[in-house]
Enzyme design. Structure first.
Site, PDB file in Angstrom:
ATOM      1  N   CYS A   1       0.937  -1.161   0.154  1.00  0.00           N
ATOM      2  CA  CYS A   1      -0.005  -0.212   0.080  1.00  0.00           C
ATOM      3  C   CYS A   1       1.142   1.379   0.146  1.00  0.00           C
ATOM      4  O   CYS A   1       2.165   1.106  -0.023  1.00  0.00           O
ATOM      5  CB  CYS A   1      -0.831   0.023   0.924  1.00  0.00           C
ATOM      6  SG  CYS A   1      -2.190   1.148   1.005  1.00  0.00           S
TER       7      CYS A   1
ATOM      8  N   CYS B   1       0.059   4.104   1.833  1.00  0.00           N
ATOM      9  CA  CYS B   1      -0.344   5.120   2.998  1.00  0.00           C
ATOM     10  C   CYS B   1       0.906   5.334   3.921  1.00  0.00           C
ATOM     11  O   CYS B   1       1.143   6.438   4.580  1.00  0.00           O
ATOM     12  CB  CYS B   1      -1.456   4.740   3.591  1.00  0.00           C
ATOM     13  SG  CYS B   1      -1.391   3.024   4.327  1.00  0.00           S
TER      14      CYS B   1
ATOM     15  N   CYS C   1      -3.876   6.232   0.569  1.00  0.00           N
ATOM     16  CA  CYS C   1      -3.328   4.735  -0.109  1.00  0.00           C
ATOM     17  C   CYS C   1      -3.042   4.795  -1.249  1.00  0.00           C
ATOM     18  O   CYS C   1      -2.904   3.584  -1.834  1.00  0.00           O
ATOM     19  CB  CYS C   1      -4.702   3.666   0.468  1.00  0.00           C
ATOM     20  SG  CYS C   1      -4.774   3.731   2.207  1.00  0.00           S
TER      21      CYS C   1
ATOM     22  N   LYS D   1     -12.030  -4.841   3.948  1.00  0.00           N
ATOM     23  CA  LYS D   1     -11.290  -4.124   4.735  1.00  0.00           C
ATOM     24  C   LYS D   1     -12.330  -2.943   4.962  1.00  0.00           C
ATOM     25  O   LYS D   1     -12.554  -2.059   4.178  1.00  0.00           O
ATOM     26  CB  LYS D   1      -9.865  -3.653   4.260  1.00  0.00           C
ATOM     27  CG  LYS D   1      -9.222  -2.942   5.455  1.00  0.00           C
ATOM     28  CD  LYS D   1      -7.631  -2.358   4.861  1.00  0.00           C
ATOM     29  CE  LYS D   1      -6.952  -1.353   5.658  1.00  0.00           C
ATOM     30  NZ  LYS D   1      -5.642  -1.326   5.352  1.00  0.00           N
TER      31      LYS D   1
ATOM     32  N   ARG E   1      -1.815   3.550  13.190  1.00  0.00           N
ATOM     33  CA  ARG E   1      -1.462   4.833  12.474  1.00  0.00           C
ATOM     34  C   ARG E   1      -0.304   5.338  13.350  1.00  0.00           C
ATOM     35  O   ARG E   1       0.664   5.888  12.476  1.00  0.00           O
ATOM     36  CB  ARG E   1      -2.577   5.667  12.276  1.00  0.00           C
ATOM     37  CG  ARG E   1      -3.561   4.956  11.235  1.00  0.00           C
ATOM     38  CD  ARG E   1      -4.722   5.891  10.955  1.00  0.00           C
ATOM     39  NE  ARG E   1      -5.634   5.017  10.171  1.00  0.00           N
ATOM     40  CZ  ARG E   1      -6.665   5.314   9.786  1.00  0.00           C
ATOM     41  NH1 ARG E   1      -7.328   6.477  10.352  1.00  0.00           N
ATOM     42  NH2 ARG E   1      -7.471   4.581   8.823  1.00  0.00           N
TER      43      ARG E   1
ATOM     44  N   ARG F   1     -10.788   7.486   5.256  1.00  0.00           N
ATOM     45  CA  ARG F   1     -10.339   6.391   4.017  1.00  0.00           C
ATOM     46  C   ARG F   1     -11.964   5.690   3.602  1.00  0.00           C
ATOM     47  O   ARG F   1     -11.705   4.739   3.075  1.00  0.00           O
ATOM     48  CB  ARG F   1      -9.522   5.143   4.541  1.00  0.00           C
ATOM     49  CG  ARG F   1      -8.161   5.833   4.863  1.00  0.00           C
ATOM     50  CD  ARG F   1      -7.117   4.857   5.136  1.00  0.00           C
ATOM     51  NE  ARG F   1      -5.701   5.631   5.077  1.00  0.00           N
ATOM     52  CZ  ARG F   1      -4.953   5.523   5.822  1.00  0.00           C
ATOM     53  NH1 ARG F   1      -4.949   4.611   6.867  1.00  0.00           N
ATOM     54  NH2 ARG F   1      -3.801   6.431   5.852  1.00  0.00           N
TER      55      ARG F   1
ATOM     56  N   GLU G   1     -17.045  -7.907  -2.880  1.00  0.00           N
ATOM     57  CA  GLU G   1     -15.388  -7.819  -2.653  1.00  0.00           C
ATOM     58  C   GLU G   1     -14.731  -9.011  -2.884  1.00  0.00           C
ATOM     59  O   GLU G   1     -13.608  -8.924  -3.577  1.00  0.00           O
ATOM     60  CB  GLU G   1     -14.958  -6.870  -1.561  1.00  0.00           C
ATOM     61  CG  GLU G   1     -15.457  -5.462  -1.477  1.00  0.00           C
ATOM     62  CD  GLU G   1     -14.675  -4.574  -2.576  1.00  0.00           C
ATOM     63  OE1 GLU G   1     -13.530  -5.230  -3.125  1.00  0.00           O
ATOM     64  OE2 GLU G   1     -14.668  -3.311  -2.630  1.00  0.00           O
TER      65      GLU G   1
ATOM     66  N   LYS H   1     -10.786  -7.711   7.419  1.00  0.00           N
ATOM     67  CA  LYS H   1     -10.229  -6.667   8.472  1.00  0.00           C
ATOM     68  C   LYS H   1     -11.006  -5.602   8.804  1.00  0.00           C
ATOM     69  O   LYS H   1     -11.585  -5.076   7.854  1.00  0.00           O
ATOM     70  CB  LYS H   1      -8.821  -6.326   7.978  1.00  0.00           C
ATOM     71  CG  LYS H   1      -7.940  -5.118   8.922  1.00  0.00           C
ATOM     72  CD  LYS H   1      -6.982  -4.658   8.192  1.00  0.00           C
ATOM     73  CE  LYS H   1      -6.231  -3.687   9.342  1.00  0.00           C
ATOM     74  NZ  LYS H   1      -4.772  -3.112   8.573  1.00  0.00           N
TER      75      LYS H   1
ATOM     76  N   SER I   1      -5.275  -3.292  15.568  1.00  0.00           N
ATOM     77  CA  SER I   1      -4.275  -2.652  16.712  1.00  0.00           C
ATOM     78  C   SER I   1      -5.233  -2.140  17.786  1.00  0.00           C
ATOM     79  O   SER I   1      -4.936  -2.059  18.919  1.00  0.00           O
ATOM     80  CB  SER I   1      -3.562  -1.490  15.971  1.00  0.00           C
ATOM     81  OG  SER I   1      -4.392  -0.661  15.650  1.00  0.00           O
TER      82      SER I   1
ATOM     83  N   TYR J   1      -1.266  -8.959  16.889  1.00  0.00           N
ATOM     84  CA  TYR J   1      -0.159  -8.392  17.724  1.00  0.00           C
ATOM     85  C   TYR J   1       0.081  -9.285  19.054  1.00  0.00           C
ATOM     86  O   TYR J   1       1.406  -9.041  19.508  1.00  0.00           O
ATOM     87  CB  TYR J   1      -0.315  -6.863  17.796  1.00  0.00           C
ATOM     88  CG  TYR J   1      -0.604  -6.094  16.888  1.00  0.00           C
ATOM     89  CD1 TYR J   1       0.676  -5.696  16.260  1.00  0.00           C
ATOM     90  CD2 TYR J   1      -1.850  -5.828  16.201  1.00  0.00           C
ATOM     91  CE1 TYR J   1       0.314  -5.080  14.753  1.00  0.00           C
ATOM     92  CE2 TYR J   1      -2.093  -4.895  15.233  1.00  0.00           C
ATOM     93  CZ  TYR J   1      -0.918  -4.753  14.326  1.00  0.00           C
ATOM     94  OH  TYR J   1      -1.077  -3.893  13.004  1.00  0.00           O
TER      95      TYR J   1
HETATM   96 ZN    ZN Z   1      -3.179   2.195   3.015  1.00  0.00          ZN
END
Ligand code: ZN
Length: 339
Positions: A133, A135, A143, A209, A219, A231, A247, A262, A289, A328
């Site tokens: 990506c 971003c 993005c 997503k 971020r 976004r 999608e 996601k 996150s 994570y």
């Molecule tokens: Zn992105």
């Protein structure tokens, strides 16, 4: 007690009859024997944030336990990850400089390209997945490339995504993972890889997503917050589930080898429906996150048993239908599962 009274109680009592599910919950070994969902370190993909520079381990404040690492620290990290039984890492790069076009995203000596080579040299067996990506690389934090009106120019962005994916594949990535929700991204990347004789490289598409509030801490970690706007013009509306199947179907048509949903926790119904509609493809879910930060914050306050909460959450994501969980918590969870 008078016999009149006990007769009255007896009349009120409801008996379960012959069918008693508790029989199979009586001991730990019985529960193990009939457990429907497994959770193993090999189910996890561990994200790594790679920064330019040397000898750096920089903690991400909103994600306790997670650090940005410089390339020279990756090898020791990968050794630790592999020793825990985790088979795959997902790389995000934070470049030294950003510009409107995100030029470092496909530079041969870019931070992710260096990271891939370092990891594959030191640990050829570890599966290296790379985020594809713009971003983290653009100074505006979006993005894709911007048009004159400040919107993302879809088809021009595809050209850059092709270059990024090829550069990752040439550096040795096993799997590229386009995450930008740009229309046509999977087909464009598949075409570019095949043109460069990189057919061996698989595509894990972030097919579904959502525009989620739960990406906040990421971020900070990836230093990729948009400088303006949001976004929602490319990521999905959290209210939509049927659109998720559209999608996913498009990405399958375009040649995706595996799919991702996601975030995970607010979208377990979507994980389930994508799993049922596309049973032949591996499915990943990204335990993002914000989901991580919530558990860490509650645990730090003594409000949750972290170990129990994490293992329950990860099991839930697997039970919903995910083969792989990007998380994570991977290192902690793997260590708990190994014990
Ligand atoms: Zn992105």
């Amino acid at each position: 007690m008078s016999s009149l009274h006990s007769d009255a109680l007896e009349a009120l009592r409801v008996r379960p009859g012959a069918k008693r599910p508790r029989r199979l919950r009586r001991t730990e070994t019985l529960r193990d024997l009939v457990r429907e969902t497994t959770l193993e370190p090999g189910d996890f993909v561990y994200p790594l944030f790679v920064v330019a520079g040397e000898d750096m381990r920089r903690p991400v404040e909103s994600m306790p336990g997670i650090e940005q690492l410089s390339v020279d620290r990756l090898s020791e990290e990968a050794r630790e990850v592999a020793a825990l039984g985790i088979k795959a890492v997902l790389l995000f790069g934070i470049p030294a400089t950003k510009d409107p076009h995100g030029l470092e995203s496909f530079a041969e000596d870019g931070v992710v390209q260096q990271a891939i080579r370092t990891l594959k040299d030191a640990h050829p067996d570890i599966v290296v997945v790379t985020d594809v990506c713009l971003c983290e690389y653009t100074d505006h934090g979006h993005c894709g490339l911007l048009d004159d009106a400040g919107g993302i120019s879809n088809d021009e962005t595809l050209d850059v995504l092709r270059r990024i994916a090829v550069s990752h594949a040439e550096a040795g990535a096993d799997v590229v993972a386009p995450s930008g929700m740009i229309d046509g991204m999977v087909g464009a990347i598949r075409g570019a890889l095949d043109e460069e004789a990189l057919q061996r490289v698989a595509i894990l598409s972030y097919a579904v997503k959502y525009a989620s509030a739960f990406y906040g801490p990421f971020r900070e970690a990836a230093e990729g917050a948009p400088a303006f706007g949001d976004r929602r013009s490319h990521q999905m509306d959290p209210a939509n589930a049927r659109e998720a199947l559209r999608e996913a179907a498009l990405d399958v048509d375009e040649g995706a080898d595996a799919l991702m949903v996601k975030p995970a926790l607010g979208y377990l119904d979507v994980v389930r429906s994508v799993r049922e509609r596309f049973p032949e493809l591996p499915l990943a879910a990204y335990n993002v996150s914000g989901e991580y930060a919530m558990v860490k914050a509650a645990a730090a306050n003594g409000w949750l048993d972290e170990r129990a909460a994490v293992l329950e959450t990860l099991t839930g994501i697997r039970r919903a239908g995910a083969d792989l969980v990007v998380t994570y918590h991977a290192k902690d969870a793997a260590a708990w599962l190994q014990r």
